[in-house]
Design a protein around this motif. Structure first.
Motif, PDB file in Angstrom:
ATOM      1  N   LEU A 375      30.564   2.972  26.270  1.00 39.86           N
ATOM      2  CA  LEU A 375      29.125   2.993  25.999  1.00 39.86           C
ATOM      3  C   LEU A 375      28.860   2.672  24.533  1.00 39.86           C
ATOM      4  N   ALA A 376      29.688   3.216  23.655  1.00 45.18           N
ATOM      5  CA  ALA A 376      29.531   2.953  22.228  1.00 45.18           C
ATOM      6  C   ALA A 376      29.872   1.502  21.893  1.00 45.18           C
ATOM      7  N   PHE A 377      30.780   0.902  22.656  1.00 38.80           N
ATOM      8  CA  PHE A 377      31.184  -0.474  22.381  1.00 38.80           C
ATOM      9  C   PHE A 377      30.119  -1.496  22.756  1.00 38.80           C
ATOM     10  N   GLU A 378      29.242  -1.176  23.666  1.00 36.35           N
ATOM     11  CA  GLU A 378      28.314  -2.168  24.221  1.00 36.35           C
ATOM     12  C   GLU A 378      27.578  -2.958  23.131  1.00 36.35           C
ATOM     13  N   LYS A 379      27.218  -2.314  22.022  1.00 32.33           N
ATOM     14  CA  LYS A 379      26.452  -2.982  20.966  1.00 32.33           C
ATOM     15  C   LYS A 379      27.268  -4.016  20.200  1.00 32.33           C
ATOM     16  N   PHE A 380      28.586  -4.059  20.408  1.00 33.26           N
ATOM     17  CA  PHE A 380      29.440  -5.005  19.690  1.00 33.26           C
ATOM     18  C   PHE A 380      29.818  -6.223  20.532  1.00 33.26           C
ATOM     19  N   ARG A 381      29.255  -6.365  21.699  1.00 34.40           N
ATOM     20  CA  ARG A 381      29.594  -7.533  22.513  1.00 34.40           C
ATOM     21  C   ARG A 381      29.154  -8.808  21.797  1.00 34.40           C
ATOM     22  N   MET A 382      30.010  -9.803  21.825  1.00 36.05           N
ATOM     23  CA  MET A 382      29.755 -11.033  21.079  1.00 36.05           C
ATOM     24  C   MET A 382      28.469 -11.725  21.504  1.00 36.05           C
ATOM     25  N   LYS A 383      28.058 -11.568  22.741  1.00 34.98           N
ATOM     26  CA  LYS A 383      26.842 -12.243  23.190  1.00 34.98           C
ATOM     27  C   LYS A 383      25.627 -11.790  22.382  1.00 34.98           C
ATOM     28  N   HIS A 384      25.581 -10.516  21.987  1.00 39.44           N
ATOM     29  CA  HIS A 384      24.461 -10.025  21.175  1.00 39.44           C
ATOM     30  C   HIS A 384      24.527 -10.615  19.771  1.00 39.44           C
ATOM     31  N   CYS A 385      25.710 -10.597  19.184  1.00 34.84           N
ATOM     32  CA  CYS A 385      25.926 -11.129  17.841  1.00 34.84           C
ATOM     33  C   CYS A 385      25.620 -12.623  17.796  1.00 34.84           C
ATOM     34  N   LEU A 386      26.123 -13.360  18.772  1.00 33.28           N
ATOM     35  CA  LEU A 386      25.947 -14.808  18.807  1.00 33.28           C
ATOM     36  C   LEU A 386      24.469 -15.175  18.890  1.00 33.28           C
ATOM     37  N   ALA A 387      23.721 -14.506  19.764  1.00 31.26           N
ATOM     38  CA  ALA A 387      22.297 -14.808  19.906  1.00 31.26           C
ATOM     39  C   ALA A 387      21.545 -14.538  18.607  1.00 31.26           C
ATOM     40  N   ALA A 388      21.904 -13.457  17.911  1.00 27.96           N
ATOM     41  CA  ALA A 388      21.233 -13.118  16.654  1.00 27.96           C
ATOM     42  C   ALA A 388      21.531 -14.151  15.571  1.00 27.96           C
ATOM     43  N   TYR A 389      22.792 -14.593  15.478  1.00 24.97           N
ATOM     44  CA  TYR A 389      23.152 -15.613  14.488  1.00 24.97           C
ATOM     45  C   TYR A 389      22.466 -16.945  14.795  1.00 24.97           C
ATOM     46  N   GLU A 390      22.460 -17.336  16.052  1.00 24.66           N
ATOM     47  CA  GLU A 390      21.806 -18.595  16.416  1.00 24.66           C
ATOM     48  C   GLU A 390      20.335 -18.576  16.036  1.00 24.66           C
ATOM     49  N   ASP A 391      19.670 -17.461  16.304  1.00 17.16           N
ATOM     50  CA  ASP A 391      18.253 -17.341  15.969  1.00 17.16           C
ATOM     51  C   ASP A 391      18.037 -17.402  14.460  1.00 17.16           C
ATOM     52  N   LEU A 392      18.879 -16.702  13.703  1.00 13.59           N
ATOM     53  CA  LEU A 392      18.738 -16.705  12.246  1.00 13.59           C
ATOM     54  C   LEU A 392      19.038 -18.096  11.679  1.00 13.59           C
ATOM     55  N   PHE A 393      20.038 -18.764  12.183  1.00  8.57           N
ATOM     56  CA  PHE A 393      20.349 -20.121  11.724  1.00  8.57           C
ATOM     57  C   PHE A 393      19.157 -21.046  11.950  1.00  8.57           C
ATOM     58  N   ARG A 394      18.519 -20.924  13.122  1.00  2.00           N
ATOM     59  CA  ARG A 394      17.357 -21.768  13.408  1.00  2.00           C
ATOM     60  C   ARG A 394      16.210 -21.459  12.447  1.00  2.00           C
ATOM     61  N   GLN A 395      15.984 -20.170  12.178  1.00  4.25           N
ATOM     62  CA  GLN A 395      14.921 -19.797  11.245  1.00  4.25           C
ATOM     63  C   GLN A 395      15.186 -20.342   9.846  1.00  4.25           C
ATOM     64  N   ALA A 396      16.423 -20.189   9.385  1.00  5.95           N
ATOM     65  CA  ALA A 396      16.772 -20.652   8.043  1.00  5.95           C
ATOM     66  C   ALA A 396      16.648 -22.163   7.947  1.00  5.95           C
ATOM     67  N   ARG A 397      17.054 -22.843   8.995  1.00  5.96           N
ATOM     68  CA  ARG A 397      16.963 -24.301   8.998  1.00  5.96           C
ATOM     69  C   ARG A 397      15.510 -24.760   8.973  1.00  5.96           C
ATOM     70  N   ALA A 398      14.658 -24.105   9.753  1.00  7.31           N
ATOM     71  CA  ALA A 398      13.244 -24.482   9.809  1.00  7.31           C
ATOM     72  C   ALA A 398      12.535 -24.253   8.487  1.00  7.31           C
ATOM     73  N   ALA A 399      12.971 -23.205   7.760  1.00  2.92           N
ATOM     74  CA  ALA A 399      12.318 -22.858   6.487  1.00  2.92           C
ATOM     75  C   ALA A 399      12.873 -23.617   5.292  1.00  2.92           C
ATOM     76  N   GLN A 400      13.943 -24.390   5.475  1.00  2.00           N
ATOM     77  CA  GLN A 400      14.613 -25.055   4.355  1.00  2.00           C
ATOM     78  C   GLN A 400      13.788 -26.245   3.863  1.00  2.00           C
ATOM     79  N   PRO A 401      13.418 -26.261   2.575  1.00  2.00           N
ATOM     80  CA  PRO A 401      12.713 -27.439   2.046  1.00  2.00           C
ATOM     81  C   PRO A 401      13.653 -28.634   1.975  1.00  2.00           C
ATOM     82  N   GLN A 402      13.114 -29.828   2.125  1.00  2.00           N
ATOM     83  CA  GLN A 402      13.909 -31.032   2.046  1.00  2.00           C
ATOM     84  C   GLN A 402      14.293 -31.326   0.596  1.00  2.00           C
ATOM     85  N   SER A 403      15.488 -31.905   0.416  1.00  2.00           N
ATOM     86  CA  SER A 403      15.950 -32.234  -0.935  1.00  2.00           C
ATOM     87  C   SER A 403      15.103 -33.357  -1.515  1.00  2.00           C
ATOM     88  N   ALA A 404      15.075 -33.415  -2.839  1.00  2.00           N
ATOM     89  CA  ALA A 404      14.253 -34.419  -3.506  1.00  2.00           C
ATOM     90  C   ALA A 404      14.830 -35.811  -3.307  1.00  2.00           C
TER      91      ALA A 404
END
Length: 404
Positions: A375-404
């Motif tokens: 029960l304690a391990f459930e929060k460490f399943r890679m599927k939760h981690c992967l989804a969170a990283y994918e979402d954050l990567f998309r947010q960071a990419r969308a917010a990134q200003p273009q280079s000059a």
């Protein structure tokens, strides 16, 4: 997405282990992933093959090992003279920037403070967001007096970052320092490291009988980096305090270092088993009854070994450090025992002995905590981690200003 994951090295360690697991999970999810490390001669090929077999690795020094050996010697001399390692570091930054320009990643994700700095330097002027994953090294260097140049480099990296991932509130200590970019000015997310371990093909060789341990023995085990601060000596001392009264007790220690070699020589005992390095520690963890981590390591945040113990259904005795109490928590209660720790040492090492004694003498307690572990391990399943990283990567990419 095209993703470049940057590390200082690919030796055995918590940050490296997670970064490799994340890289492989991103690959399986359909992303184009590369790993970059700064020391070709330090790559643990067995570790890479075990955790990220499908991810290409780019290592600084692989193309010109002779030149890199000279640069490393010059860097060592500079450190002894109290001068920063600027020459080799500049070469790494240049090489990493060239790698980024060649691979054209959508995001760069760095792990550990020195990798964060070279990645921050390398992406300057490029339209590539840098996401820093904090593993505990920022607060570690805040308390070190022998590396004064590291904290300013960390500050620079945080200034350049598009986002930060942290594992525990302890990681955020750096943001309390004067002159550091405020956390609320930076996209940030708390994400637990993910782990979906599988037994290896060598699992049949990792058995109690292989170590001469009876099937009905009580086995306490420990997996960690082979440094004193992880609490290896405490585990041995508690075993020695209990072994005479409990002949069914065995201790299995999984790790490799000069320190552990010395500890083994100091404590020869037929029921203390030093296994050495393991490419896949859960092969050994599976034979434990209880996992141990009496750590007092400054950089301890979200120890991989605890997730590994829980994944195998093993209760845990570990120090109150970093995110450990939350790691052991479940809807049914704690899947183990938390030891008091203060000023980077165990408050009372006897607590470890008594916690082990309780599991030896109270079968119902052991059984209850074993039921809580999954029960304690459930929060460490890679599927939760992967989804969170994918979402954050998309947010960071969308917010990134273009280079000059």
């Amino acid at each position: 997405m095209k993703i470049l994951i940057v590390l200082e090295d690919l030796r055995t360690g918590g940050a490296q282990t997670f970064a490799l697991r994340l890289a492989q999970a991103l690959h399986v999810a359909g992303h184009q992933v590369h790993l970059y490390d700064q020391y070709a001669h330090l790559v643990n090929q067995n570790l890479v093959r075990q955790l990220a077999p499908d991810v290409p690795v780019v290592s600084y020094g692989a193309e010109s090992p002779g030149l890199d050996a000279v640069l490393r010697k010059a860097a060592g001399l500079g450190r002894r003279l109290g001068r920063p390692d600027w020459l080799r570091e500049d070469q790494v930054i240049r090489h990493l920037r060239q790698t980024i320009q060649r691979l054209q990643p959508d995001v760069v994700n760095s792990h550990t403070i020195k990798a964060d700095y070279v990645a921050a330097k390398a992406v300057q002027g490029l339209a590539v967001p840098l996401i820093i994953t904090m593993h505990g090294c920022y607060e570690l260097f805040l308390h070190k007096t022998d590396a004064p140049e590291v904290t300013p480099k960390g500050n620079f990296a945080l200034q350049q970052a598009a986002a930060v991932v942290y594992l525990t509130a302890k990681n955020l200590e750096i943001f309390e320092q004067q002159g550091v970019r405020p956390l609320n000015k930076l996209l940030n997310r708390k994400i637990y490291n993910g782990f979906d371990g599988q037994f290896s093909a060598d699992k049949p060789q990792h058995t109690r009988s292989a170590l001469g341990i009876p099937a009905d023995a009580k086995v306490f085990g420990m997996v960690a980096r082979g440094i004193p601060e992880k609490g290896w000596a405490h585990a041995v001392n508690s075993f020695l305090a209990l072994e005479a009264a409990h002949p069914e007790l065995h201790l299995v220690l999984v790790g490799e270092s000069d320190y552990l070699t010395q500890l083994r020589a100091e404590h020869p005992h037929e029921r203390i088993h030093f296994t050495g390095f393991s490419r896949n520690p859960i092969d050994w963890v599976d034979l434990f009854d209880v996992g141990l981590l009496p750590s007092y390591f400054h950089a301890e945040s979200l120890p991989n070994s605890i997730a590994e113990y829980l994944s195998c259904g093993k209760p845990v005795i570990a120090s109150r450090i970093g995110e450990v109490p939350a790691m052991l928590d479940s809807e049914a209660g704690l899947a183990g025992v938390v030891l008091d720790q203060a000023n980077w040492q165990l408050t009372d090492p006897n607590q470890l002995t008594e916690a082990m004694r309780a599991y030896l003498t109270e079968p119902a307690l052991l059984a209850e905590h074993q039921q809580r572990a999954p029960l304690a391990f459930e929060k460490f399943r890679m599927k939760h981690c992967l989804a969170a990283y994918e979402d954050l990567f998309r947010q960071a990419r969308a917010a990134q200003p273009q280079s000059a």
